[in-house]
Scaffold this motif. Structure first.
Motif, PDB file in Angstrom:
ATOM      1  N   ARG A   1       0.813  -1.209   0.000  1.00 49.86           N
ATOM      2  CA  ARG A   1       0.000   0.000   0.000  1.00 49.86           C
ATOM      3  C   ARG A   1       0.850   1.263   0.000  1.00 49.86           C
ATOM      4  N   ASP A   2       1.950   1.247   0.754  1.00 45.59           N
ATOM      5  CA  ASP A   2       2.801   2.433   0.847  1.00 45.59           C
ATOM      6  C   ASP A   2       3.516   2.734  -0.470  1.00 45.59           C
ATOM      7  N   LEU A   3       3.958   1.684  -1.165  1.00 47.05           N
ATOM      8  CA  LEU A   3       4.704   1.865  -2.410  1.00 47.05           C
ATOM      9  C   LEU A   3       3.860   1.583  -3.651  1.00 47.05           C
ATOM     10  N   HIS A   4       2.546   1.411  -3.453  1.00 44.74           N
ATOM     11  CA  HIS A   4       1.589   1.229  -4.562  1.00 44.74           C
ATOM     12  C   HIS A   4       1.939   0.012  -5.417  1.00 44.74           C
ATOM     13  N   LEU A   5       2.020  -1.149  -4.758  1.00 41.32           N
ATOM     14  CA  LEU A   5       2.375  -2.385  -5.434  1.00 41.32           C
ATOM     15  C   LEU A   5       1.210  -3.381  -5.354  1.00 41.32           C
ATOM     16  N   SER A   6       1.166  -4.312  -6.302  1.00 36.97           N
ATOM     17  CA  SER A   6       0.223  -5.420  -6.222  1.00 36.97           C
ATOM     18  C   SER A   6       0.772  -6.451  -5.239  1.00 36.97           C
ATOM     19  N   SER A   7      -0.083  -7.410  -4.830  1.00 37.93           N
ATOM     20  CA  SER A   7       0.387  -8.432  -3.893  1.00 37.93           C
ATOM     21  C   SER A   7       1.494  -9.277  -4.511  1.00 37.93           C
ATOM     22  N   ALA A   8       1.369  -9.584  -5.804  1.00 34.45           N
ATOM     23  CA  ALA A   8       2.412 -10.380  -6.467  1.00 34.45           C
ATOM     24  C   ALA A   8       3.731  -9.615  -6.517  1.00 34.45           C
TER      25      ALA A   8
ATOM     26  N   PHE B   1      -0.983 -11.982   3.433  1.00 37.31           N
ATOM     27  CA  PHE B   1      -2.126 -11.637   2.591  1.00 37.31           C
ATOM     28  C   PHE B   1      -3.410 -12.255   3.124  1.00 37.31           C
ATOM     29  N   LEU B   2      -3.317 -13.506   3.645  1.00 44.45           N
ATOM     30  CA  LEU B   2      -4.493 -14.129   4.239  1.00 44.45           C
ATOM     31  C   LEU B   2      -4.952 -13.363   5.478  1.00 44.45           C
ATOM     32  N   LEU B   3      -4.007 -13.079   6.362  1.00 43.32           N
ATOM     33  CA  LEU B   3      -4.361 -12.499   7.657  1.00 43.32           C
ATOM     34  C   LEU B   3      -4.742 -11.025   7.583  1.00 43.32           C
ATOM     35  N   SER B   4      -4.257 -10.319   6.567  1.00 48.27           N
ATOM     36  CA  SER B   4      -4.645  -8.916   6.409  1.00 48.27           C
ATOM     37  C   SER B   4      -5.910  -8.762   5.576  1.00 48.27           C
ATOM     38  N   GLY B   5      -6.394  -9.869   5.002  1.00 52.80           N
ATOM     39  CA  GLY B   5      -7.570  -9.827   4.140  1.00 52.80           C
ATOM     40  C   GLY B   5      -8.871  -9.789   4.915  1.00 52.80           C
ATOM     41  N   PRO B   6      -9.988  -9.863   4.186  1.00 55.33           N
ATOM     42  CA  PRO B   6     -11.304  -9.710   4.833  1.00 55.33           C
ATOM     43  C   PRO B   6     -11.646 -10.797   5.838  1.00 55.33           C
ATOM     44  N   GLY B   7     -11.070 -11.996   5.686  1.00 61.37           N
ATOM     45  CA  GLY B   7     -11.390 -13.072   6.615  1.00 61.37           C
ATOM     46  C   GLY B   7     -10.894 -12.825   8.025  1.00 61.37           C
ATOM     47  N   TYR B   8      -9.739 -12.135   8.148  1.00 60.64           N
ATOM     48  CA  TYR B   8      -9.139 -11.885   9.457  1.00 60.64           C
ATOM     49  C   TYR B   8      -9.003 -10.384   9.757  1.00 60.64           C
ATOM     50  N   GLY B   9      -8.477  -9.623   8.808  1.00 58.59           N
ATOM     51  CA  GLY B   9      -8.339  -8.179   9.005  1.00 58.59           C
ATOM     52  C   GLY B   9      -7.331  -7.785  10.063  1.00 58.59           C
ATOM     53  N   TRP B  10      -6.243  -8.537  10.188  1.00 57.69           N
ATOM     54  CA  TRP B  10      -5.260  -8.275  11.231  1.00 57.69           C
ATOM     55  C   TRP B  10      -4.331  -7.126  10.857  1.00 57.69           C
ATOM     56  N   SER B  11      -3.756  -6.495  11.874  1.00 59.42           N
ATOM     57  CA  SER B  11      -2.740  -5.460  11.681  1.00 59.42           C
ATOM     58  C   SER B  11      -1.368  -6.109  11.518  1.00 59.42           C
ATOM     59  N   ASP B  12      -0.347  -5.292  11.172  1.00 62.30           N
ATOM     60  CA  ASP B  12       1.017  -5.808  11.050  1.00 62.30           C
ATOM     61  C   ASP B  12       1.500  -6.439  12.354  1.00 62.30           C
ATOM     62  N   GLY B  13       1.190  -5.773  13.476  1.00 64.21           N
ATOM     63  CA  GLY B  13       1.628  -6.301  14.767  1.00 64.21           C
ATOM     64  C   GLY B  13       0.998  -7.641  15.089  1.00 64.21           C
ATOM     65  N   GLU B  14      -0.291  -7.779  14.784  1.00 59.49           N
ATOM     66  CA  GLU B  14      -0.982  -9.048  15.040  1.00 59.49           C
ATOM     67  C   GLU B  14      -0.451 -10.160  14.134  1.00 59.49           C
ATOM     68  N   ILE B  15      -0.176  -9.820  12.885  1.00 60.40           N
ATOM     69  CA  ILE B  15       0.386 -10.819  11.964  1.00 60.40           C
ATOM     70  C   ILE B  15       1.751 -11.275  12.450  1.00 60.40           C
TER      71      ILE B  15
ATOM     72  N   ALA C   1      11.893 -19.931  -5.263  1.00 57.97           N
ATOM     73  CA  ALA C   1      10.846 -20.423  -6.159  1.00 57.97           C
ATOM     74  C   ALA C   1       9.511 -20.521  -5.426  1.00 57.97           C
ATOM     75  N   GLY C   2       9.550 -21.002  -4.187  1.00 51.92           N
ATOM     76  CA  GLY C   2       8.325 -21.128  -3.416  1.00 51.92           C
ATOM     77  C   GLY C   2       7.660 -19.795  -3.160  1.00 51.92           C
ATOM     78  N   SER C   3       8.437 -18.770  -2.780  1.00 51.15           N
ATOM     79  CA  SER C   3       7.846 -17.460  -2.494  1.00 51.15           C
ATOM     80  C   SER C   3       7.296 -16.806  -3.753  1.00 51.15           C
ATOM     81  N   ALA C   4       8.018 -16.948  -4.878  1.00 51.82           N
ATOM     82  CA  ALA C   4       7.541 -16.359  -6.133  1.00 51.82           C
ATOM     83  C   ALA C   4       6.250 -17.031  -6.594  1.00 51.82           C
ATOM     84  N   LEU C   5       6.215 -18.359  -6.542  1.00 50.76           N
ATOM     85  CA  LEU C   5       5.012 -19.085  -6.957  1.00 50.76           C
ATOM     86  C   LEU C   5       3.844 -18.812  -6.014  1.00 50.76           C
ATOM     87  N   ALA C   6       4.147 -18.660  -4.724  1.00 56.19           N
ATOM     88  CA  ALA C   6       3.080 -18.386  -3.757  1.00 56.19           C
ATOM     89  C   ALA C   6       2.410 -17.058  -4.046  1.00 56.19           C
TER      90      ALA C   6
END
Length: 417
Positions: A47-54, A244-258, A359-364
């Motif tokens: 969000r700060d640097l205007h990037l997509s999740s990928a 991405f899971l924990l900051s999404g609508p299902g959980y909505g956690w903050s950075d500290g909580e994650i 490879a795992g992080s890029a594919l994820a």
């Protein structure tokens, strides 16, 4: 191999003393932590640097690519240069690279700083064989397991510390504090570590070529590198996607909580200690089998974790226990191959290991953007299944070799273990 001078803080005739082991454990944790500070912050950085999740996930990938380059180019220097001087020089440079990330005005400079930090984080892998060289043979597995506990905690608690600091002062504060910590660490290491120079007997160019040759010459190293690569790919798939899971609508956690969820993964430190003790007893087949099966099974509760926090925590704990058990077993086996080449053996193994992680992080990142959490879990389970197949094939080869009276040490990393 011979150490030069009297190693301060080491035990008489029994390897490094408790103070030296403690400092080395803390050091490897801080060194490797630089690769993981960004993971709970990916959504905030995006969000700060205007990037997509990928694109944000590439921050993690950049660290791991840098780490692979460090493993290829820097780690063999542990068999060539005086290690205390090498380690202190690398930790000082790491402080500078973290400052670059902290002050990055855009994504390009952040990626550059992160990649450089990853390159220099290979210091952790210089310290691990350093500890193995200093240890008495009958305590080598336990010493490596203890030092690796620091590495495990650094990997996992980096996320907790990162989330807490970001909650207080923003994501850049994380990197400024980390840079200051590396400056302090440099001074402590210079005071505590013994002088030590391995006797590789090769110039740098031949040293690099011999690292690649070891993968051809040592079947155990090849098999364990493939297993390590797949295990760390699983680990990276989980932790790169989790923010991405924990900051999404299902959980909505903050950075500290994650970041706090990193505490659940700290159970991997227990596996590091236990696997080291079992390796000293020759029980490497057992630890590999249990680790491989747990790694595969962990993806079921992780998949349920999209909607159930308890299942997610159980899955994280099991996956991290399994990953570290396999990893420590791998290291205990490969360090017994050629004592005069532990730096290069570590370089070959860890290069494969972090190729899997990158490879795992890029594919994820790609799969999460296209198929969500279930796509990520399918990827992780597939990688774990491949690991089980590689290990099972090696067991079969070992048994056939034993039946044919072929020396096991020339064929496999398993069999009578």
């Amino acid at each position: 191999m011979a150490a030069t001078g009297t190693p301060p803080g080491t035990g008489t005739g029994s390897g490094p003393g408790s103070r030296t082991i403690l400092v080395m454990s803390v050091a490897v944790g801080l060194c490797v932590a630089g690769n993981y500070y960004a993971q709970p912050l990916l959504d905030t950085i995006a969000r700060d640097l205007h990037l997509s999740s990928a694109s944000a996930a590439l921050v993690v990938t950049a660290a791991q690519v840098g780490y692979v380059l460090g493993l290829v180019l820097l780690l063999p220097l542990g068999d060539l240069l005086e290690r205390r001087r090498l380690v202190c020089g690398l930790t000082l440079a790491t402080a500078c690279s973290l400052a670059v990330s902290a002050s990055a005005p855009n994504a390009a400079l952040l990626l550059a700083g992160t990649a450089l930090t990853g390159l220099l984080a290979v210091t952790a892998q210089i310290l691990v064989p350093f500890a193995a060289d200093l240890a008495a043979p009958h305590r080598r597995g336990r010493t490596v397991g203890t030092v690796m506990s620091g590495l495990v905690l650094g990997m996992l608690l980096a996320r907790t510390a990162s989330g807490a600091l970001a909650a207080v002062g923003g994501w850049r504060t994380v990197y400024w504090v980390a840079a200051a910590a590396m400056l302090i660490l440099t001074a402590v290491l210079h005071r505590v570590l013994p002088r030590y120079r391995a006797q590789a007997g090769l110039p740098y160019g031949r040293l690099l070529r011999s690292t690649a040759a070891l993968l051809i010459q040592e079947p155990v190293l090849r098999v364990r590198s493939a297993i390590g690569m797949l295990a760390f790919a699983c680990f990276s798939v989980l932790w790169t996607s989790l923010a991405f899971l924990l900051s999404g609508p299902g959980y909505g956690w903050s950075d500290g909580e994650i970041g706090l969820l990193g505490l659940a993964g700290a159970a991997g430190a227990i596996a590091a200690q236990a696997a080291g003790r079992l390796a000293d007893r020759g029980r490497t087949t057992l630890t590999t089998a249990v680790g491989a099966l747990l790694l595969l099974g962990s993806w079921w509760p992780v998949a349920l974790g999209a909607h159930h926090l308890t299942a997610l925590i159980i899955g994280i704990v099991v996956l991290d226990l399994a990953h570290q058990g396999v990893h420590i077993t791998n290291q205990s086996l490969i360090y017994s191959l050629r004592p005069e080449a532990r730096g290069r053996i570590t370089s070959a193994y860890m290069t494969c290991y972090f190729v899997g992680g990158a490879a795992g992080s890029a594919l994820a990142g790609l799969l999460h953007a296209r198929a969500g959490w279930q796509g990520v879990c399918t990827l992780g389970a597939t990688l774990a299944a491949l690991l089980c197949l590689v290990w099972a094939a090696d067991v079969v080869r070992a048994r056939r070799a034993a039946a044919a009276s072929v020396p096991l040490t020339a064929c496999s990393s398993v069999g009578d273990r």
